[in-house]
Design a protein around this motif. Structure first.
Motif, PDB file in Angstrom:
ATOM      1  N   THR A 276       0.829  -1.206   0.000  1.00  0.00           N
ATOM      2  CA  THR A 276       0.000   0.000   0.000  1.00  0.00           C
ATOM      3  C   THR A 276       0.863   1.255   0.000  1.00  0.00           C
ATOM      4  N   LEU A 277       1.933   1.268   0.821  1.00  0.00           N
ATOM      5  CA  LEU A 277       2.831   2.424   0.832  1.00  0.00           C
ATOM      6  C   LEU A 277       3.491   2.609  -0.530  1.00  0.00           C
ATOM      7  N   TRP A 278       3.886   1.500  -1.167  1.00  0.00           N
ATOM      8  CA  TRP A 278       4.495   1.599  -2.497  1.00  0.00           C
ATOM      9  C   TRP A 278       3.497   2.151  -3.521  1.00  0.00           C
ATOM     10  N   LYS A 279       2.255   1.638  -3.482  1.00  0.00           N
ATOM     11  CA  LYS A 279       1.222   2.141  -4.392  1.00  0.00           C
ATOM     12  C   LYS A 279       0.973   3.628  -4.156  1.00  0.00           C
ATOM     13  N   LEU A 280       0.968   4.016  -2.893  1.00  0.00           N
ATOM     14  CA  LEU A 280       0.717   5.415  -2.546  1.00  0.00           C
ATOM     15  C   LEU A 280       1.842   6.305  -3.065  1.00  0.00           C
ATOM     16  N   THR A 281       3.074   5.821  -2.986  1.00  0.00           N
ATOM     17  CA  THR A 281       4.217   6.568  -3.511  1.00  0.00           C
ATOM     18  C   THR A 281       4.040   6.847  -5.005  1.00  0.00           C
ATOM     19  N   GLU A 282       3.574   5.835  -5.735  1.00  0.00           N
ATOM     20  CA  GLU A 282       3.363   6.003  -7.178  1.00  0.00           C
ATOM     21  C   GLU A 282       2.155   6.880  -7.476  1.00  0.00           C
ATOM     22  N   ALA A 283       1.051   6.642  -6.743  1.00  0.00           N
ATOM     23  CA  ALA A 283      -0.184   7.388  -7.006  1.00  0.00           C
ATOM     24  C   ALA A 283      -0.031   8.863  -6.668  1.00  0.00           C
ATOM     25  N   ALA A 284       0.755   9.171  -5.647  1.00  0.00           N
ATOM     26  CA  ALA A 284       0.936  10.563  -5.222  1.00  0.00           C
ATOM     27  C   ALA A 284       1.660  11.399  -6.277  1.00  0.00           C
ATOM     28  N   LYS A 285       2.302  10.741  -7.220  1.00  0.00           N
ATOM     29  CA  LYS A 285       2.983  11.462  -8.295  1.00  0.00           C
ATOM     30  C   LYS A 285       1.994  12.035  -9.311  1.00  0.00           C
ATOM     31  N   THR A 286       0.778  11.473  -9.342  1.00  0.00           N
ATOM     32  CA  THR A 286      -0.193  11.870 -10.375  1.00  0.00           C
ATOM     33  C   THR A 286      -1.371  12.667  -9.831  1.00  0.00           C
ATOM     34  N   THR A 287      -1.638  12.578  -8.516  1.00  0.00           N
ATOM     35  CA  THR A 287      -2.779  13.314  -7.959  1.00  0.00           C
ATOM     36  C   THR A 287      -2.545  13.603  -6.490  1.00  0.00           C
ATOM     37  N   ASN A 289      -5.484  14.557  -4.795  1.00  0.00           N
ATOM     38  CA  ASN A 289      -6.847  14.405  -4.295  1.00  0.00           C
ATOM     39  C   ASN A 289      -6.927  13.201  -3.356  1.00  0.00           C
ATOM     40  N   GLN A 290      -7.312  13.458  -2.106  1.00  0.00           N
ATOM     41  CA  GLN A 290      -7.263  12.392  -1.106  1.00  0.00           C
ATOM     42  C   GLN A 290      -8.230  11.261  -1.411  1.00  0.00           C
ATOM     43  N   TYR A 291      -9.416  11.587  -1.906  1.00  0.00           N
ATOM     44  CA  TYR A 291     -10.377  10.526  -2.214  1.00  0.00           C
ATOM     45  C   TYR A 291      -9.894   9.672  -3.380  1.00  0.00           C
ATOM     46  N   ALA A 292      -9.267  10.313  -4.368  1.00  0.00           N
ATOM     47  CA  ALA A 292      -8.715   9.568  -5.500  1.00  0.00           C
ATOM     48  C   ALA A 292      -7.565   8.672  -5.042  1.00  0.00           C
ATOM     49  N   LEU A 293      -6.709   9.220  -4.164  1.00  0.00           N
ATOM     50  CA  LEU A 293      -5.592   8.429  -3.647  1.00  0.00           C
ATOM     51  C   LEU A 293      -6.088   7.223  -2.853  1.00  0.00           C
ATOM     52  N   ALA A 294      -7.076   7.460  -1.984  1.00  0.00           N
ATOM     53  CA  ALA A 294      -7.613   6.369  -1.169  1.00  0.00           C
ATOM     54  C   ALA A 294      -8.190   5.269  -2.048  1.00  0.00           C
ATOM     55  N   GLY A 295      -8.888   5.659  -3.109  1.00  0.00           N
ATOM     56  CA  GLY A 295      -9.470   4.672  -4.014  1.00  0.00           C
ATOM     57  C   GLY A 295      -8.408   3.893  -4.774  1.00  0.00           C
ATOM     58  N   GLN A 296      -7.348   4.571  -5.196  1.00  0.00           N
ATOM     59  CA  GLN A 296      -6.303   3.900  -5.973  1.00  0.00           C
ATOM     60  C   GLN A 296      -5.512   2.898  -5.154  1.00  0.00           C
ATOM     61  N   VAL A 297      -5.286   3.199  -3.884  1.00  0.00           N
ATOM     62  CA  VAL A 297      -4.459   2.295  -3.063  1.00  0.00           C
ATOM     63  C   VAL A 297      -5.295   1.343  -2.223  1.00  0.00           C
ATOM     64  N   GLY A 298      -6.624   1.554  -2.188  1.00  0.00           N
ATOM     65  CA  GLY A 298      -7.502   0.612  -1.504  1.00  0.00           C
ATOM     66  C   GLY A 298      -7.522   0.730   0.002  1.00  0.00           C
ATOM     67  N   VAL A 299      -7.495   1.970   0.526  1.00  0.00           N
ATOM     68  CA  VAL A 299      -7.615   2.161   1.973  1.00  0.00           C
ATOM     69  C   VAL A 299      -8.744   3.136   2.250  1.00  0.00           C
ATOM     70  N   SER A 300      -9.237   3.128   3.477  1.00  0.00           N
ATOM     71  CA  SER A 300     -10.272   4.068   3.878  1.00  0.00           C
ATOM     72  C   SER A 300      -9.691   5.479   3.886  1.00  0.00           C
ATOM     73  N   ILE A 308      -0.058   8.405   4.415  1.00  0.00           N
ATOM     74  CA  ILE A 308       0.792   9.411   3.778  1.00  0.00           C
ATOM     75  C   ILE A 308       1.975   9.760   4.685  1.00  0.00           C
ATOM     76  N   ALA A 309       1.701   9.914   5.987  1.00  0.00           N
ATOM     77  CA  ALA A 309       2.772  10.211   6.936  1.00  0.00           C
ATOM     78  C   ALA A 309       3.795   9.078   6.966  1.00  0.00           C
ATOM     79  N   ALA A 310       3.301   7.835   6.932  1.00  0.00           N
ATOM     80  CA  ALA A 310       4.213   6.681   6.932  1.00  0.00           C
ATOM     81  C   ALA A 310       5.025   6.643   5.645  1.00  0.00           C
ATOM     82  N   MET A 311       4.372   6.926   4.514  1.00  0.00           N
ATOM     83  CA  MET A 311       5.064   6.916   3.222  1.00  0.00           C
ATOM     84  C   MET A 311       6.259   7.870   3.226  1.00  0.00           C
TER      85      MET A 311
END
Length: 353
Positions: A276-287, A289-300, A308-311
């Motif tokens: 999830t942290l790895w996916k978030l690292t990649e997704a954060a490069k493109t958006t 938007n917190q709701y979009a990020l949550a949907g892309q990485v599959g977390v609430s 994000i803080a952990a990433m």
């Protein structure tokens, strides 16, 4: 489960209804509701048929039988999809007794068909999102009698619910039953339950019994039901790892493994956490938007800031190192008689120091 089944039971089932989908638990649950409602009306006017042990003619004969007590007779055919393996000619389809019945079903019979070929999976989402190419592809792949059913009758699909959507499913299910469950309670419940919808539903049923009249569910309630420590569980371990709090992570692992064999749970959840942290690292490069990020990485979205803080505390190289340590530790746990506490604690030291 779509509210459609409850609406059908309340307002009356259609003459022909097909239920199918990859999520077998939800298909079974929908069928159970329909069967219970039909038997409540009249058990004398209800018949269950196994499609693997009958013929289309036998089904039609049952449908043509008039009800004995109630105004409607209910015929359920399980494993309906397994009755049809070959492709009949269009002419024989139209002339078959089942083909004729589907063109003009009896008003006094409700025919419930359970099961469709795999080629039909995804039709509901395709229609909902207007994916014409996918709809056409599915329509070309399905055969008799499903062509007639999808074109002329009602159907409900229960698509696969993926593990990344379990938390949202739990929240939605409990809300529909009048409960409010805290996000951290949802995370703990999901992390401590076998990754199947059926097992999750069983835990929710146990939780409702435990709660009695209580409607707001806390993490303490979940802890009492799933039998894990409030402070020493895999959910708290994830948070300690995300904060790079090595001393606390070591203590949690030691306490978790002191009384129960939870090695595979720890490995599974930590692997998922770093993915999830790895996916978030990649997704954060493109958006951003917190709701979009949550949907892309599959977390609430409730926990997104925590992720994000952990990433930000792990460089890409450190994430790579974490995956190597997880893989090596997993192999050691599976292939040799090792001290699991020491082995997992050493893995955490490799990841966090």
């Amino acid at each position: 489960m779509p509210d459609l089944i409850d609406k059908y039971n309340k307002n009356g089932l259609p003459r022909v209804l097909l239920i199918f989908g990859e999520e077998e638990f939800l298909v079974d649950e929908a069928l159970d509701k329909i069967v219970a409602n039909a038997k409540e009306q009249s058990s004398f006017d209800f018949e269950m048929i196994d499609g693997r042990e009958t013929t289309p003619e036998r089904i039609v004969d049952s449908c043509m039988t008039f009800p004995f007590i109630s105004s409607t007779r209910t015929v359920v055919v399980r494993h309906f999809d397994e009755m049809f393996s070959g492709r009949a000619s269009k002419k024989s389809e139209e002339k078959s007794s089942l083909g004729r019945y589907l063109l003009s079903p009896l008003d006094t019979t409700t025919l419930i068909l359970v099961g469709a070929p795999d080629s039909a999976n995804g039709l509901q989402s395709a229609k909902k999102s207007g994916q014409k190419a996918k709809i056409d592809k599915i329509s070309k792949a399905i055969k008799f009698p499903f062509t007639s059913i999808f074109d002329s009758h009602e159907w409900v699909e229960f698509p696969k619910v993926w593990e990344s959507d379990f938390a949202a499913w739990v929240e939605s299910r409990m809300k529909a039953d009048g409960y409010k469950i805290a996000p951290d309670a949802v995370e703990l419940l999901v992390s401590q339950t076998n990754p199947t919808l059926r097992d999750l539903a069983n835990e929710l049923d146990k939780l409702k019994i435990y709660l009695k009249d209580k409607k707001n569910i806390s993490i303490e309630d979940v802890t009492a039901v799933v039998g894990t420590s409030r402070n020493f569980n895999v959910f708290e371990l994830q948070k300690a790892v995300g904060r790079r709090d090595l001393p606390l992570a070591l203590v949690i692992v030691e306490n978790m493994l002191a009384t129960e064999r939870q090695e595979m749970l720890i490995m599974t959840m930590l692997t998922r956490y770093f993915v999830t942290l790895w996916k978030l690292t990649e997704a954060a490069k493109t958006t951003s938007n917190q709701y979009a990020l949550a949907g892309q990485v599959g977390v609430s979205s409730f926990f997104l800031n925590e992720y994000i803080a952990a990433m930000k505390r792990f460089t890409p190289g450190e994430l790579d190192r974490a995956f190597i340590a997880l893989s090596e530790t997993d192999q050691m746990l599976k292939s040799s008689s090792v001290d699991s506490v020491y082995t997992i604690q050493k893995m955490l030291i490799d990841i966090l120091e």
